[in-house]
Design an enzyme around this catalytic site. Structure first.
Site, PDB file in Angstrom:
ATOM      1  N   HIS A 165       0.869  -1.183   0.000  1.00  0.00           N
ATOM      2  CA  HIS A 165       0.000   0.000   0.000  1.00  0.00           C
ATOM      3  C   HIS A 165       0.906   1.234   0.000  1.00  0.00           C
ATOM      4  O   HIS A 165       1.963   1.220   0.644  1.00  0.00           O
ATOM      5  CB  HIS A 165      -0.830   0.068   1.285  1.00  0.00           C
ATOM      6  CG  HIS A 165      -2.131  -0.677   1.270  1.00  0.00           C
ATOM      7  ND1 HIS A 165      -2.659  -1.271   2.399  1.00  0.00           N
ATOM      8  CD2 HIS A 165      -3.058  -0.869   0.280  1.00  0.00           C
ATOM      9  CE1 HIS A 165      -3.823  -1.822   2.116  1.00  0.00           C
ATOM     10  NE2 HIS A 165      -4.092  -1.597   0.838  1.00  0.00           N
ATOM     11  N   CYS A 261      -2.509   2.893   9.113  1.00  0.00           N
ATOM     12  CA  CYS A 261      -3.506   1.912   8.662  1.00  0.00           C
ATOM     13  C   CYS A 261      -4.723   1.894   9.571  1.00  0.00           C
ATOM     14  O   CYS A 261      -5.840   1.617   9.115  1.00  0.00           O
ATOM     15  CB  CYS A 261      -2.907   0.511   8.632  1.00  0.00           C
ATOM     16  SG  CYS A 261      -1.459   0.338   7.597  1.00  0.00           S
TER      17      CYS A 261
END
Ligand code: ARG
Length: 268
Positions: A165, A261
């Site tokens: 990511h 996150c």
């Protein structure tokens, strides 16, 4: 200068590593849900102590990765672009977040038609949205984000599966004078040249900074939340006038996650 932020978080009540969808996840390795909850609570309380407003969403059984709130929405100027997960194991998370927005007064909620892991791959840099692709978010989702959110989108190619990511390889330090920290090893050659052009003064992270999830930081413009192992990066940021604030995320990292996150930013 710090600015007050609004965040959405999800307690890790059902946290587990039961499947593997990134190189950090090893289902044979034990994880402690209690410790994850203590670490998450410390992160939550750190934000509150810094003066930020933190909302929480109800966790759901059977969705062990729902704690990673950043993946479920990109919110700019009160417009919400939801998520569409690549892994079937996470697919159901997106609709719980969509409903949270509708129940909390956000009427402009659009769900993407392409794979879109939201702030996992999108980072708002003040004037434009940095957008990662390569492992999760479909490049078509970048154009879709530009159209739905009405902001310029800069596409970046991720090349290292450990940094699957964008938010594992880059984070925004300040938005008014846009600047970032990033790990060059995670990006393609062309994307590196783009980053150098846009951010000549960026903080360049080392492989060690990246390995402890140091690029999964959260900045309010002054205070920068970092995993406690990211001492070198923290010292460099302190030298530039930022205030590093360290948190322990060892359990969450077993799922391939860190402070960012766990944190969706709600802008406007
Ligand atoms: N286990 C999760 C996954 O692989 C971790 C997500 C981490 N979130 C993030 N914003 N990088 O999807």
């Amino acid at each position: 200068m710090p600015t007050t932020r609004r965040y959405l978080m999800c307690p890790p009540q059902y946290f587990a590593v039961e499947y593997s969808i990134n190189p950090w996840m090893d289902p044979s390795r034990p994880v402690s849900r209690d410790l994850a909850m203590r670490q998450w609570t410390a992160l939550h309380d750190t934000y509150v102590d810094l003066g930020h407003k933190v909302d929480t969403i109800e966790p759901q059984p059977g969705l062990p990765d729902m704690v990673f709130a950043a993946n479920s929405g990109t919110v700019i100027d009160g417009r919400v672009l939801g998520a569409q997960f690549r892994a079937p194991e996470r697919a159901a998370e997106a609709d719980f977040y969509r409903r949270w927005f509708l129940e909390n007064g956000y009427h402009d909620v659009v769900m993407p038609t392409r794979i879109n892991e939201a702030e996992g791959d999108f980072a708002w840099a003040g004037r434009f949205l940095l957008a990662g692709t390569g492992f999760r978010t479909d490049p078509g989702a970048h154009a879709e984000a530009q159209e739905i959110l009405g902001v310029p989108v800069v596409s970046l190619q991720l090349i290292d599966p450990r940094y699957y990511h964008l938010d594992t390889a880059l984070f925004v330090l300040s938005e008014d004078e846009p600047n970032i920290a990033y790990y060059p090893g995670a990006f393609s050659g062309g994307s590196l040249r783009v980053l150098q052009r846009l951010f000549p003064d960026a903080v360049i992270a080392t492989a060690e900074d990246a390995e402890c999830f140091g690029l999964n930081g959260v900045s309010d413009g002054r205070n920068v939340i970092l995993p406690l192992e990211a001492t070198r990066l923290g010292a460099e940021l302190a030298g530039r006038g930022y205030e590093p604030v360290f948190v322990d995320i060892s359990e969450l990292r077993k799922a391939g996650g860190g402070p960012k996150c766990c944190t969706m930013e709600i802008r406007g």
